[in-house]
Write a protein that holds these residues in place. Sequence first.
Motif, mmCIF file in Angstrom:
data_model
loop_
_atom_site.group_PDB
_atom_site.id
_atom_site.type_symbol
_atom_site.label_atom_id
_atom_site.label_comp_id
_atom_site.label_asym_id
_atom_site.label_seq_id
_atom_site.Cartn_x
_atom_site.Cartn_y
_atom_site.Cartn_z
ATOM 1 N N SER B 31 30.643 -15.862 -6.333
ATOM 2 C CA SER B 31 31.435 -14.420 -6.454
ATOM 3 C C SER B 31 32.135 -14.187 -5.206
ATOM 4 O O SER B 31 31.609 -14.445 -4.225
ATOM 5 C CB SER B 31 30.669 -13.348 -7.113
ATOM 6 O OG SER B 31 29.944 -12.940 -6.021
ATOM 7 N N PRO B 32 33.348 -13.399 -5.626
ATOM 8 C CA PRO B 32 34.106 -13.220 -4.114
ATOM 9 C C PRO B 32 33.364 -12.382 -3.223
ATOM 10 O O PRO B 32 33.626 -12.322 -2.158
ATOM 11 C CB PRO B 32 35.446 -12.584 -4.736
ATOM 12 C CG PRO B 32 35.461 -13.097 -6.104
ATOM 13 C CD PRO B 32 34.212 -13.280 -6.445
ATOM 14 N N GLU B 33 32.279 -11.616 -3.844
ATOM 15 C CA GLU B 33 31.729 -10.524 -2.921
ATOM 16 C C GLU B 33 30.576 -11.244 -1.945
ATOM 17 O O GLU B 33 30.546 -10.875 -0.833
ATOM 18 C CB GLU B 33 30.781 -9.507 -3.671
ATOM 19 C CG GLU B 33 31.821 -8.644 -4.474
ATOM 20 C CD GLU B 33 32.261 -9.319 -6.070
ATOM 21 O OE1 GLU B 33 31.184 -9.347 -6.407
ATOM 22 O OE2 GLU B 33 33.335 -8.972 -6.339
ATOM 23 N N SER B 34 30.057 -12.239 -2.534
ATOM 24 C CA SER B 34 29.063 -12.909 -1.572
ATOM 25 C C SER B 34 29.490 -14.413 -1.824
ATOM 26 O O SER B 34 28.889 -15.073 -2.695
ATOM 27 C CB SER B 34 27.861 -12.422 -1.973
ATOM 28 O OG SER B 34 27.361 -12.923 -3.517
ATOM 29 N N ASP B 36 28.553 -17.951 -0.986
ATOM 30 C CA ASP B 36 27.443 -18.926 -0.289
ATOM 31 C C ASP B 36 28.062 -19.851 0.152
ATOM 32 O O ASP B 36 28.460 -20.812 -0.638
ATOM 33 C CB ASP B 36 26.386 -18.953 -1.465
ATOM 34 C CG ASP B 36 25.326 -19.842 -0.778
ATOM 35 O OD1 ASP B 36 24.912 -19.607 0.348
ATOM 36 O OD2 ASP B 36 24.723 -20.840 -1.573
ATOM 37 N N THR B 82 40.180 -16.761 2.088
ATOM 38 C CA THR B 82 38.945 -16.203 1.427
ATOM 39 C C THR B 82 39.097 -16.344 -0.238
ATOM 40 O O THR B 82 40.042 -16.349 -0.710
ATOM 41 C CB THR B 82 39.096 -14.646 1.553
ATOM 42 O OG1 THR B 82 40.440 -14.161 1.455
ATOM 43 C CG2 THR B 82 38.454 -14.260 2.963
ATOM 44 N N GLU B 84 39.072 -15.618 -3.945
ATOM 45 C CA GLU B 84 39.335 -14.631 -4.802
ATOM 46 C C GLU B 84 38.869 -14.836 -6.282
ATOM 47 O O GLU B 84 38.501 -16.129 -6.609
ATOM 48 C CB GLU B 84 40.938 -14.451 -4.881
ATOM 49 C CG GLU B 84 41.229 -13.754 -3.520
ATOM 50 C CD GLU B 84 42.910 -13.903 -3.455
ATOM 51 O OE1 GLU B 84 43.407 -14.248 -4.511
ATOM 52 O OE2 GLU B 84 43.461 -13.886 -2.493
ATOM 53 N N LYS B 85 38.862 -13.802 -6.827
ATOM 54 C CA LYS B 85 38.396 -14.255 -8.362
ATOM 55 C C LYS B 85 39.344 -15.064 -9.086
ATOM 56 O O LYS B 85 38.827 -15.838 -9.959
ATOM 57 C CB LYS B 85 38.037 -12.699 -8.972
ATOM 58 C CG LYS B 85 37.269 -12.920 -10.486
ATOM 59 C CD LYS B 85 36.969 -11.444 -11.179
ATOM 60 C CE LYS B 85 36.277 -11.957 -12.433
ATOM 61 N NZ LYS B 85 37.242 -12.611 -13.198
#
Lengths: 120, 721
Positions: B31-34, B36, B82, B84-85
């Motif tokens: 997921s874009p938030e975290s 890994d 970065t 993105e969804k």
Amino acid sequence: MPSILAVDDSASMRQMVSFTLKGAGYQVKEASDGVEALAEAKRARYDLVLSDVNMPNMNGIELCKNLRQLGDYKFVPVLMLTTESAGDMKMQGKQAGATGWIVKPFNPEQLLSTIKRVLG
Amino acid sequence: MSIDLSQFHQVFFEESFEGLDVMESELLALSPESVDAETVNTIFRAAHSIKGGAGTFGFMQVSEFTHQLETLLDEIRAGQRTLEKSHVDLFLQSVDCLRAMLTSLKDHEAPDMSRAEELKKQFIAILKGEVASSPANEADAPAPETAADAGPEGWVVRFIPSTDLLQTGNEPFRMFRELQSLLEDGSQLQIEVDSSRLPEFENLQPEQCYLSWTLTVTGAINKADIETVFEWVVDECDITYRRLGEAASADNASTDNAGANNASDSSSESESSSDAANIATDTNNVTVASVAEAPAPVQAQITSIPVADATQAPAPKPAKSADQSSIRVSIDKVDSLINMVGELVITQSMLGQLGQDFDMSRLARLQEGLSQLEQNTRELQESVMKIRMMPISFAFSRFPRLVRDLGAQLGKKVNLVMQGENTELDKTVMEKIGDPLVHLVRNSLDHGLETTEKRIASGKNETGTITLNAFHQGGNIVIEVRDDGAGLNEEKILQKARDRGLVAQHQELSSEEIHQLIFLPGFSTADVVSDISGRGVGMDVVRRNISELNGTIEVKSNRGTGSTFVIRLPLTLAILDGQLVRVRDQTYIFPLVSIVESIQLQKQTLNNITGSQPVMKLREEYIPIVRLDQIFHLRHRNESVDDAMLVVVEGDNEKIGIVVDDLLGQQQVVIKSLEANYQKVSGVSGATILGDGTVALIIDISGIGKKIEHRGAQPGKEQAA
């Protein structure tokens, strides 16, 4: 006949490489990642190591670095099988002590002719 | 030498499909938030392997498409971009697309490229977006350099290696040998060694390379060919080229040095641009000739692939395509098999020896040997069955994606929990249970879970939970599909059933019975038929599919807290727990799971309501009584069924009493197909061979039920008042 250690996490590539080399009369041992290959290299001495770059557990660059630490593998040719013709990956390989590279995709003939360059 | 690469295709396809599965499950975890790093790495590696393999084995469409995907992944991996969804969505679509392409290629069909082209455009648009690409300036620089190289007379190469040259496993002698091998007849290689860099003996490091060389090649040779020899060392070594006959000026040498570096860039550039050319050409040359001649072979290769695949591939092996499935077996299972076969051989040779000169004094040993043989055989059978067993995670693996996509489509927040993924079941059962499971999960998501607003209004967590659970129970595998939604709406179901005439207007039903109604044909509870569940496939089809596997399905529901569908399946389809019965001189087998009870018929419970079809009242329920000798046209005695032995069986939720002459033993039987060996017989699901060599038919309970319905009998569904 020279013995070759072929390292790749993809079974089809490994089979193709191994089949080609065996067909040309080389002795071939397969390993599916760097950790396995390093253990095998310590167990027996190979005349050439052919390794993929992107692998789980230990990648080809790390494998090469580790091999060069072993006395037996100080001068043994190590060829990287790479899809990345970009200079960056080659520099990394060289800094790790790789002898050269074979750019994927390659066909069996190309593989054999490249191997002849570093064996014997 | 020429090697037929198609022998590796099967493995390539298998591992590519596995790779795609890995990509899919990892992408779902991303997921874009975290972000890994290891997850991205794993996805990248899978894509990378597919690209490499596809290129090697000649599937250029696949490798080119994967290249785009890989490039974006690489930028994300390197932190240049970065996540993105929208990227994740695009990757997931690409996984689907690749799967379709590979499936076509596996079946020797040309893949449909329209979707790939579409996705490719999206990748290119993203890639062009922010990060300035460097290929633009690389592209035009090298062309004139190599094009001007076709000097015929020869070259003088000054080769001053770095002193560390040997440490990378490179060896000047082998390079010179390689250069020698490139020469055509009439060409000559002359090598002069320069030992001026050699230090005093006491300062000499034996592992360093102090020598340098001047190589003079006379005859027709391209500079590019010579460069390939030094390709691997050009960055560390000082290599200068001079045309034979040109004066070696200091000025020239320095520019040439720069030129050499430049040329190395160009050769690597041309390698990437002409990957396909490498494959297409049959030359023994590892590196690439020149940029100028690359495009032609590339195009030729691309157009020739689908044609070749379509025309020549199917001819030699037509039957080999889709049905040729294989199974991966863990080495443990194979080892235990081999072990057991070993023991079987020992027992066999022991018995063989015993048989050579046998007398009654050795009877005890014979019996011992036979019991050992029996044990060996049973263990061997169990182990062989285990080979077909696979963890149910193979069937579960598609659900994270399905739930994610459906949840997004319906605007519901859903959390999928999977338990017991390592529970094993037969491969065939697994393949057949996939579709019913998909239907159940869809149904739970669509009808079971409430909308987010409703959930909040009723004080629930706004995220709904769907749980898939699998476990073994007795000889069965149980699969549960559970949701924490609103539960079945009993009034609505009953109303609908009444509207459709499935239930009489004034008939009262218990909750249990109402729940069962959803499995009736032609029942759909959604107010609006959505395109998610309302595909014309109802719960009745799910139930039918499951009973074809000798399994059952039931539903438990609690108003307000959710519903649970429970599926019970036999672990395997190849072996059946059977009850042997005798009817006249024949032995038949009833599936043990379908037997409710065995009773003695009593005259007073018999009732000939409908004339030809006797029924029996069994605890407030009327069940039809069937005589197998009539159904299978055995010579039948004309005696009545009074006082006979009756086996009550249940199939399709209907009970039937079958008259038998005798109950024999219970045993596991291996099911042989009648259709494959003889022809389809209604009322019989298969046959088996008994210990004495006779063939016994296995009774198809629901088939028998249908047979008597056709004869105009009452199916015995109605309840006694």
